[in-house]
Design a protein around this motif. Sequence first.
Motif, short mmCIF file in Angstrom:
data_model
loop_
_atom_site.label_atom_id
_atom_site.label_comp_id
_atom_site.label_asym_id
_atom_site.label_seq_id
_atom_site.Cartn_x
_atom_site.Cartn_y
_atom_site.Cartn_z
N UNK A 32 0.81 -1.18 0.02
CA UNK A 32 0.11 0.17 0.06
C UNK A 32 0.56 1.35 -0.10
N UNK A 33 2.07 1.10 0.60
CA UNK A 33 2.87 2.49 0.78
C UNK A 33 3.75 2.73 -0.34
N UNK A 34 4.12 1.54 -1.19
CA UNK A 34 4.93 1.87 -2.39
C UNK A 34 4.23 1.46 -3.65
N UNK A 35 3.00 1.47 -3.56
CA UNK A 35 1.92 1.31 -4.92
C UNK A 35 2.51 0.02 -5.45
N UNK A 36 2.86 -0.91 -4.63
CA UNK A 36 2.95 -2.29 -5.07
C UNK A 36 4.33 -2.56 -5.63
N UNK A 37 5.13 -1.50 -5.71
CA UNK A 37 6.60 -1.67 -6.22
C UNK A 37 7.54 -2.57 -5.39
N UNK A 109 13.97 -7.09 0.60
CA UNK A 109 13.26 -6.38 -0.23
C UNK A 109 12.61 -7.26 -1.13
N UNK A 110 11.16 -7.21 -1.67
CA UNK A 110 10.43 -8.05 -2.21
C UNK A 110 10.04 -7.15 -3.54
N UNK A 111 10.17 -7.58 -4.82
CA UNK A 111 9.82 -6.84 -5.93
C UNK A 111 8.95 -7.84 -6.82
N UNK A 112 7.56 -7.70 -7.05
CA UNK A 112 6.66 -6.54 -6.50
C UNK A 112 6.74 -6.90 -5.06
N UNK A 113 5.87 -5.87 -4.41
CA UNK A 113 5.47 -6.02 -2.99
C UNK A 113 4.68 -7.26 -2.42
#
Length: 156
Positions: A32-37, A109-113
């Motif tokens: 939610x905070x990173x717009x799913x990035x 870190x996980x990409x996407x979120x």
Amino acid sequence: MAGAGEAFVLAPGEGRSIDLGAFGMTVKATSDETDGVFSLLEAEEPPGFGPPIHIHHDAAEALYVLEGEYVMFMDDREVSCPAGSFVFIPAGMRHGFKVGAAPSRKLNFYFPAVMIGYFDDLSDAIRRAEADERLLADIARRHSMEIVGPVPESYV
């Protein structure tokens, strides 16, 4: 916390804690905070600790070692990673780690979120004293993860 499209800052020690028994995670950034990035968690883990070898089918993972040392297992590679090391693991790669001789901390870190839900579900199972290999495999599956190695006793 901020919503998507908003800047935010966490001071040292801030973030939502997730109690996982033998280890702990602190949520630093959510979908939610990173717009799913990406999502970001800080892990604090004891000597010798490590998860089962696993695969993230839906996300790449990056790690930055803050303190201590980790031995990373990526497919058939084994790499020692002291503080200051950065590791990138593409989606679909078999991987895991083992903490060295001292308590260690890293950023995940996980990409996407993704993955915050996995750790929340695991925490709930541990709190209810229901965490076993079968339930761990089910939790992993629900979060597009696959356990492909034995589950260390210290993990659940």
